[in-house]
Design an enzyme around this catalytic site. Structure first.
Site, short mmCIF file in Angstrom:
data_model
loop_
_atom_site.label_atom_id
_atom_site.label_comp_id
_atom_site.label_asym_id
_atom_site.label_seq_id
_atom_site.Cartn_x
_atom_site.Cartn_y
_atom_site.Cartn_z
N ASN A 117 44.01 -20.28 -10.34
CA ASN A 117 44.62 -21.55 -9.97
C ASN A 117 43.74 -22.71 -10.42
O ASN A 117 42.66 -22.50 -10.98
CB ASN A 117 44.87 -21.58 -8.45
CG ASN A 117 46.09 -22.39 -8.08
OD1 ASN A 117 46.32 -23.46 -8.63
ND2 ASN A 117 46.85 -21.89 -7.12
N HIS A 171 18.13 -21.14 -10.40
CA HIS A 171 16.91 -21.88 -10.71
C HIS A 171 15.73 -21.26 -9.98
O HIS A 171 15.87 -20.78 -8.85
CB HIS A 171 17.08 -23.35 -10.34
CG HIS A 171 18.21 -23.99 -11.08
ND1 HIS A 171 18.11 -24.40 -12.39
CD2 HIS A 171 19.50 -24.23 -10.72
CE1 HIS A 171 19.26 -24.89 -12.80
NE2 HIS A 171 20.13 -24.79 -11.80
N ALA A 228 41.14 -19.74 -1.81
CA ALA A 228 40.84 -21.12 -2.21
C ALA A 228 39.45 -21.56 -1.74
O ALA A 228 39.05 -21.28 -0.62
CB ALA A 228 41.89 -22.06 -1.64
N ALA A 249 39.43 -17.62 2.05
CA ALA A 249 39.28 -19.00 1.60
C ALA A 249 38.02 -19.62 2.19
O ALA A 249 37.68 -19.39 3.35
CB ALA A 249 40.51 -19.82 2.00
N THR A 289 27.29 -14.39 -1.01
CA THR A 289 25.87 -14.40 -1.39
C THR A 289 25.31 -13.00 -1.61
O THR A 289 24.16 -12.87 -2.01
CB THR A 289 25.03 -15.08 -0.30
OG1 THR A 289 25.19 -14.35 0.93
CG2 THR A 289 25.46 -16.53 -0.11
N LYS A 290 26.11 -11.97 -1.31
CA LYS A 290 25.65 -10.59 -1.53
C LYS A 290 26.85 -9.75 -1.93
O LYS A 290 28.00 -10.16 -1.80
CB LYS A 290 24.99 -10.04 -0.27
CG LYS A 290 25.91 -9.96 0.92
CD LYS A 290 25.22 -9.43 2.15
CE LYS A 290 26.25 -9.35 3.29
NZ LYS A 290 25.72 -8.85 4.50
N ARG A 324 36.83 -6.28 7.99
CA ARG A 324 37.60 -5.05 8.21
C ARG A 324 37.90 -4.37 6.89
O ARG A 324 37.86 -4.98 5.82
CB ARG A 324 38.88 -5.30 8.99
CG ARG A 324 39.96 -6.05 8.27
CD ARG A 324 41.20 -6.15 9.18
NE ARG A 324 42.17 -7.05 8.66
CZ ARG A 324 43.28 -6.67 8.03
NH1 ARG A 324 43.55 -5.41 7.88
NH2 ARG A 324 44.13 -7.57 7.59
#
Length: 184
Positions: free
Chosen positions: A84, A114, A141, A159, A164-165, A182
């Site tokens: 989208n 960085h 989204a 959304a 991060t993992k 779940r």
């Protein structure tokens, strides 16, 4: 070793050297032209993805605008990928997207990172970690996927999630940081 070779190997490098900028800028120019296309220019959109992306399967579609550091040059789309509007791909490293993945609006997938060392950051150095998204994934989204993450097949990312993992196959995962809530 050149800065471009360091970039490809995932080592710390300077992304602003002429060697890299001269490679990257033509893709930025093509991306600018891509974003000027009309919604009805479906064949031209297809042609862009097949020309610029590292790989692009059949039946892929991107709603414009589309943002990518390398114009999608390091992007690997399977078949039937739908993205989208306002997809942002920080594609300094490679982004692998499996078949039939659905990506909601305002999603960011980043490969560039960085260093923690402030002197290296002050010099504008970075390194890249590839991202892998399995087949049949739905990314909601506004989700953000950080460098180096792997998302398993058939998974739903809620959304607004910040991934991060790694997230396994066949789960619903949501939140900041994104976590499995779940099995599916």
């Amino acid at each position: 070793m050149t800065e471009y070779e360091k970039m490809v190997r995932g080592e710390v490098y300077d992304p602003c050297v002429e060697e890299i900028m001269s490679e990257q800028m033509p893709y930025q120019d093509k991306l600018w032209a891509f974003n000027q296309l009309r919604p009805s220019d479906i064949e031209k959109k297809q042609a862009y993805m097949h020309e610029v992306f590292a790989e692009c399967g059949e039946g892929c579609y991107i709603e414009l605008p589309f943002h990518a550091n390398w114009g999608g040059h390091h992007v690997h789309f399977g078949e039937g990928v739908y993205a989208n509007s306002n997809l942002t791909l920080v594609d300094d490293g490679h982004i692998y997207v499996g078949d039939r993945v659905m990506i909601g609006p305002n999603v960011t997938i980043a490969t560039a990172n960085h260093p923690f060392d402030h002197e290296q950051r002050r010099r504008g150095l970075q390194y890249n970690r590839d991202v892998y998204i399995g087949e049949n994934v739905w990314i909601g989204a506004g989700a953000i996927i950080v460098p180096g993450v792997h998302i398993g097949k058939n998974t739903v990312i809620g959304a607004g999630s910040i991934v991060t993992k790694d997230i396994p196959d066949n789960v619903l995962a949501v939140g900041n940081p994104c976590r499995v809530i779940r099995n599916l």
